[in-house]
Scaffold this motif. Structure first.
Motif, PDB file in Angstrom:
ATOM      1  N   THR A   1       0.668  -1.320   0.042  1.00  0.00           N
ATOM      2  CA  THR A   1       0.136  -0.245   0.035  1.00  0.00           C
ATOM      3  C   THR A   1       0.744   1.199   0.073  1.00  0.00           C
ATOM      4  OG1 THR A   1      -1.852  -1.132   1.096  1.00  0.00           O
ATOM      5  CG2 THR A   1      -1.893   1.262   1.169  1.00  0.00           C
ATOM      6  N   LEU A   2       1.842   1.263   0.869  1.00  0.00           N
ATOM      7  CA  LEU A   2       2.815   2.537   0.830  1.00  0.00           C
ATOM      8  C   LEU A   2       3.437   2.764  -0.283  1.00  0.00           C
ATOM      9  CD1 LEU A   2       4.113   4.648   2.509  1.00  0.00           C
ATOM     10  CD2 LEU A   2       5.609   3.120   3.190  1.00  0.00           C
ATOM     11  N   ILE A   3       3.952   1.613  -1.159  1.00  0.00           N
ATOM     12  CA  ILE A   3       4.611   1.619  -2.204  1.00  0.00           C
ATOM     13  C   ILE A   3       3.738   2.316  -3.339  1.00  0.00           C
ATOM     14  CG2 ILE A   3       5.735   0.353  -4.499  1.00  0.00           C
ATOM     15  CD1 ILE A   3       6.804  -1.642  -2.107  1.00  0.00           C
ATOM     16  N   ILE A   4       2.567   1.803  -3.389  1.00  0.00           N
ATOM     17  CA  ILE A   4       1.452   2.376  -4.248  1.00  0.00           C
ATOM     18  C   ILE A   4       0.996   3.857  -4.312  1.00  0.00           C
ATOM     19  CG2 ILE A   4      -0.856   2.100  -5.349  1.00  0.00           C
ATOM     20  CD1 ILE A   4      -0.788  -1.120  -4.706  1.00  0.00           C
TER      21      ILE A   4
ATOM     22  N   VAL B   1       4.071   5.970  -5.376  1.00  0.00           N
ATOM     23  CA  VAL B   1       4.164   6.160  -6.632  1.00  0.00           C
ATOM     24  C   VAL B   1       3.193   6.845  -7.427  1.00  0.00           C
ATOM     25  CG1 VAL B   1       4.240   4.738  -9.089  1.00  0.00           C
ATOM     26  CG2 VAL B   1       5.581   4.192  -6.894  1.00  0.00           C
ATOM     27  N   TYR B   2       1.738   6.688  -7.241  1.00  0.00           N
ATOM     28  CA  TYR B   2       0.384   7.381  -7.759  1.00  0.00           C
ATOM     29  C   TYR B   2       0.212   8.502  -6.879  1.00  0.00           C
ATOM     30  CZ  TYR B   2       0.842   2.981 -10.609  1.00  0.00           C
ATOM     31  OH  TYR B   2       1.165   2.115 -11.496  1.00  0.00           O
ATOM     32  N   GLY B   3       0.313   8.483  -5.623  1.00  0.00           N
ATOM     33  CA  GLY B   3      -0.160   9.473  -5.060  1.00  0.00           C
ATOM     34  C   GLY B   3       0.927  10.800  -4.484  1.00  0.00           C
ATOM     35  N   LEU B   4       1.956  10.527  -3.847  1.00  0.00           N
ATOM     36  CA  LEU B   4       2.885  11.502  -3.533  1.00  0.00           C
ATOM     37  C   LEU B   4       3.826  11.912  -4.585  1.00  0.00           C
ATOM     38  CD1 LEU B   4       3.985  10.018  -0.184  1.00  0.00           C
ATOM     39  CD2 LEU B   4       2.272  12.028  -0.377  1.00  0.00           C
ATOM     40  N   ARG B   5       4.015  11.012  -5.524  1.00  0.00           N
ATOM     41  CA  ARG B   5       5.065  11.776  -6.583  1.00  0.00           C
ATOM     42  C   ARG B   5       4.550  12.609  -7.221  1.00  0.00           C
ATOM     43  NH1 ARG B   5       6.610   9.514 -12.269  1.00  0.00           N
ATOM     44  NH2 ARG B   5       4.957   8.202 -12.076  1.00  0.00           N
TER      45      ARG B   5
ATOM     46  N   MET C   1      11.618   4.835  -1.163  1.00  0.00           N
ATOM     47  CA  MET C   1      10.572   5.231  -2.054  1.00  0.00           C
ATOM     48  C   MET C   1      10.792   6.821  -2.006  1.00  0.00           C
ATOM     49  SD  MET C   1       9.183   2.832  -3.119  1.00  0.00           S
ATOM     50  CE  MET C   1       7.923   3.731  -4.031  1.00  0.00           C
ATOM     51  N   LEU C   2      11.165   7.576  -1.102  1.00  0.00           N
ATOM     52  CA  LEU C   2      11.173   8.807  -1.035  1.00  0.00           C
ATOM     53  C   LEU C   2      12.255   9.444  -2.311  1.00  0.00           C
ATOM     54  CD1 LEU C   2      10.504  11.701  -0.140  1.00  0.00           C
ATOM     55  CD2 LEU C   2      12.195  11.724   1.661  1.00  0.00           C
ATOM     56  N   GLY C   3      13.428   8.577  -1.949  1.00  0.00           N
ATOM     57  CA  GLY C   3      14.254   8.910  -3.367  1.00  0.00           C
ATOM     58  C   GLY C   3      13.674   8.678  -4.847  1.00  0.00           C
ATOM     59  N   ALA C   4      12.843   7.445  -4.691  1.00  0.00           N
ATOM     60  CA  ALA C   4      12.422   7.163  -6.229  1.00  0.00           C
ATOM     61  C   ALA C   4      11.430   8.045  -6.762  1.00  0.00           C
ATOM     62  CB  ALA C   4      11.912   5.679  -5.968  1.00  0.00           C
ATOM     63  N   ILE C   5      10.405   8.662  -5.678  1.00  0.00           N
ATOM     64  CA  ILE C   5       9.491   9.587  -6.388  1.00  0.00           C
ATOM     65  C   ILE C   5      10.003  11.120  -6.279  1.00  0.00           C
ATOM     66  CG2 ILE C   5       7.598   8.046  -5.419  1.00  0.00           C
ATOM     67  CD1 ILE C   5       7.366   9.688  -3.005  1.00  0.00           C
ATOM     68  N   LEU C   6      11.186  11.445  -5.740  1.00  0.00           N
ATOM     69  CA  LEU C   6      11.758  12.823  -5.888  1.00  0.00           C
ATOM     70  C   LEU C   6      11.784  13.295  -7.356  1.00  0.00           C
ATOM     71  CD1 LEU C   6      14.105  13.688  -3.138  1.00  0.00           C
ATOM     72  CD2 LEU C   6      11.977  14.600  -3.483  1.00  0.00           C
TER      73      LEU C   6
END
Length: 215
Positions: free
Chosen positions: A133-136, A139-143, A193-198
């Motif tokens: 859930t956190l990954i999704i 990627v789709y909400g916070l990014r 995940m923070l690094g990936a979506i920045l």
């Protein structure tokens, strides 16, 4: 201190993830990336089973084969890009194919690593579901939200000191690590995940230069 270094290391690994090559990847790239997962994964599993005695039912011997397999699937995108650049193949068809496959490969192996760490934790089903859930959500909400913030928030304008922006994000790394740890997973999940979506760009380069030596 070792765990803190690992959190920021995984954050830097996440910064290297670019979703654009993944979304635009051709069938050829996906087939290469799939082969680079399916071949080393069982090989690492068998190597651990062969070389490590399993006399006691410890977590290290129970889940060690999965970590060995996942480790062998990782290609290290940054090092591959440097090798291709030195060989002057970075902008060739071979180079673009290799880099795209490497991005997909490293992202999948990172997700496998995070899920394996989550499974080892107590409360397996809850932990795995909350991890996915956190990954999704990231990627789709916070990014998209982070991209909008960088484009429209005055804090990220050039008039602000870059060091203040980096400190703000470094605090966010710990916050994301705390959230994933509270879900029962490892704190490296939130940091990665923070690094990936920045958003990638000048800020990413500045963060890497500032944090790499510390890590």
């Amino acid at each position: 201190m070792a765990n803190l270094g690992l959190i920021y290391y995984m954050f830097l690994q996440g910064l290297e993830v670019d979703f654009k090559p993944i979304l635009q990847a051709r069938k050829k790239v996906w087939s290469i990336a799939t082969a680079r997962i399916l071949v080393p994964l069982p090989l690492g599993y068998l190597l651990h089973k062969t070389l490590t005695p399993n006399s006691r039912p410890l977590k290290a011997t129970t889940y060690g084969p999965f970590f060995w397999g996942i480790t062998l699937t990782t290609t290290n995108f940054a090092e591959l890009a440097r090798v291709l650049a030195n060989a002057k193949l970075l902008h060739s068809d071979i180079g673009r194919t290799a880099l795209s496959a490497s991005v997909i490969n490293d992202l999948i192996s990172s997700v496998l690593l995070l899920i394996t760490v989550a499974i080892i934790s107590d409360g397996k089903l809850y932990t795995v579901l909350s991890t996915l859930t956190l990954i999704i959500l990231c990627v789709y909400g916070l990014r998209p939200v982070l991209s909008w913030m960088v484009r429209n928030t005055s804090f990220f304008d050039e008039k602000y000191d870059m060091d203040s922006q980096i400190c703000f994000i470094m605090g966010g790394v710990l916050l994301f690590g705390f959230i994933s740890d509270a879900f029962g997973s490892h704190s490296i999940l939130g940091a990665f995940m923070l690094g990936a979506i920045l958003p990638k760009g000048e800020l990413k380069t500045a963060i890497t230069e500032k944090v790499k030596d510390f890590v």
